[in-house]
Design an enzyme around this catalytic site. Structure first.
Site, PDB file in Angstrom:
ATOM      1  N   ALA A 174       0.847  -1.196   0.000  1.00 19.95           N
ATOM      2  CA  ALA A 174       0.000   0.000   0.000  1.00 19.95           C
ATOM      3  C   ALA A 174       0.881   1.243   0.000  1.00 19.95           C
ATOM      4  O   ALA A 174       1.923   1.271   0.647  1.00 19.95           O
ATOM      5  CB  ALA A 174      -0.915   0.006   1.218  1.00 19.95           C
ATOM      6  N   VAL A 175       0.428   2.241  -0.747  1.00 21.95           N
ATOM      7  CA  VAL A 175       1.146   3.510  -0.835  1.00 21.95           C
ATOM      8  C   VAL A 175       0.176   4.625  -0.465  1.00 21.95           C
ATOM      9  O   VAL A 175      -0.969   4.639  -0.933  1.00 21.95           O
ATOM     10  CB  VAL A 175       1.724   3.711  -2.255  1.00 21.95           C
ATOM     11  CG1 VAL A 175       2.374   5.083  -2.393  1.00 21.95           C
ATOM     12  CG2 VAL A 175       2.725   2.603  -2.586  1.00 21.95           C
TER      13      VAL A 175
ATOM     14  N   GLU B 159      -1.863 -12.039  -4.931  1.00 23.10           N
ATOM     15  CA  GLU B 159      -3.188 -11.872  -5.524  1.00 23.10           C
ATOM     16  C   GLU B 159      -3.394 -10.386  -5.769  1.00 23.10           C
ATOM     17  O   GLU B 159      -2.957  -9.560  -4.970  1.00 23.10           O
ATOM     18  CB  GLU B 159      -4.306 -12.368  -4.592  1.00 23.10           C
ATOM     19  CG  GLU B 159      -4.355 -13.866  -4.416  1.00 23.10           C
ATOM     20  CD  GLU B 159      -3.588 -14.315  -3.191  1.00 23.10           C
ATOM     21  OE1 GLU B 159      -3.271 -13.465  -2.329  1.00 23.10           O
ATOM     22  OE2 GLU B 159      -3.285 -15.503  -3.081  1.00 23.10           O
TER      23      GLU B 159
ATOM     24  N   ASN C 138      -7.383  -3.774 -11.077  1.00 21.62           N
ATOM     25  CA  ASN C 138      -6.337  -2.850 -10.626  1.00 21.62           C
ATOM     26  C   ASN C 138      -5.203  -2.846 -11.652  1.00 21.62           C
ATOM     27  O   ASN C 138      -4.168  -3.486 -11.496  1.00 21.62           O
ATOM     28  CB  ASN C 138      -5.836  -3.270  -9.240  1.00 21.62           C
ATOM     29  CG  ASN C 138      -4.915  -2.245  -8.622  1.00 21.62           C
ATOM     30  OD1 ASN C 138      -4.344  -1.400  -9.313  1.00 21.62           O
ATOM     31  ND2 ASN C 138      -4.754  -2.316  -7.317  1.00 21.62           N
TER      32      ASN C 138
ATOM     33  N   TYR D  63       3.379  -5.472 -11.142  1.00 17.11           N
ATOM     34  CA  TYR D  63       3.789  -6.860 -10.946  1.00 17.11           C
ATOM     35  C   TYR D  63       4.324  -7.479 -12.235  1.00 17.11           C
ATOM     36  O   TYR D  63       5.351  -8.161 -12.219  1.00 17.11           O
ATOM     37  CB  TYR D  63       2.629  -7.689 -10.391  1.00 17.11           C
ATOM     38  CG  TYR D  63       2.095  -7.141  -9.084  1.00 17.11           C
ATOM     39  CD1 TYR D  63       2.940  -6.656  -8.091  1.00 17.11           C
ATOM     40  CD2 TYR D  63       0.732  -7.094  -8.842  1.00 17.11           C
ATOM     41  CE1 TYR D  63       2.458  -6.145  -6.907  1.00 17.11           C
ATOM     42  CE2 TYR D  63       0.234  -6.584  -7.645  1.00 17.11           C
ATOM     43  CZ  TYR D  63       1.100  -6.113  -6.682  1.00 17.11           C
ATOM     44  OH  TYR D  63       0.611  -5.614  -5.512  1.00 17.11           O
TER      45      TYR D  63
END
Length: 159
Positions: free
Chosen positions: A81-82, A114, A119, A126
């Protein structure tokens, strides 16, 4: 000796500490419909098999984090998370690269994750780091409207 990795925008990546649990929960809640509570992060931070990497500035203001679980010869990205004000500045990429670099010194030989199939930014991140789709989990992520999103399962070898 503390490990450090260079990150963009004057940030660096380092291992998280127990005192970071509240900030990790705050950032996670900004990025996910069901954010994890502080207590959950406190538990992860106390376990040697769940390293947490934070991107922060010299004053330890945290811009984002990545949480990994290791088990035998496998690793899983549990969450990344950012903070919204740092998104789009390659903080997530720096966090993922630091985790992958650190995993090279572990018994882990393959990493899984996952990601919500909708997104696109995360999927690009990724894919750009060598992850490929190996499956899907329908109804994996709950949404505020009561529906559930499909999670793509991705993996990569760690070399």
């Amino acid at each position: 000796m503390m490990k450090l990795w260079i990150a963009p925008a004057g940030l660096h990546v380092e291992p998280a500490q127990g005192r970071d649990a509240g900030e990790l929960a705050r950032i996670h809640a900004q990025g996910f419909y069901r954010g994890w509570p502080r207590e959950e992060f406190s538990g992860f931070l106390g376990e040697p098999d769940t390293p947490v990497y934070i991107a922060c500035d010299a004053r330890r203001r945290i811009a984002g984090f990545a949480l990994i679980r290791q088990a035998a010869d496998e690793a899983e990205l549990l969450t990344i998370a950012v903070d919204p004000k740092w998104r789009g500045k390659h903080v997530g990429r720096a966090l993922l690269r630091a985790a992958l670099d650190d995993l090279r010194m572990s018994p882990a030989r393959r990493m899984f994750l996952e990601v919500d199939e909708q997104n696109a930014a995360a999927i690009r991140l990724y894919s750009g780091q060598g992850f490929t789709r190996i499956g899907a989990r329908k109804g994996y992520y709950p949404r505020p409207d009561g529906s559930a999103a499909t999670a793509l399962v991705m993996a990569r070898d760690l070399g």
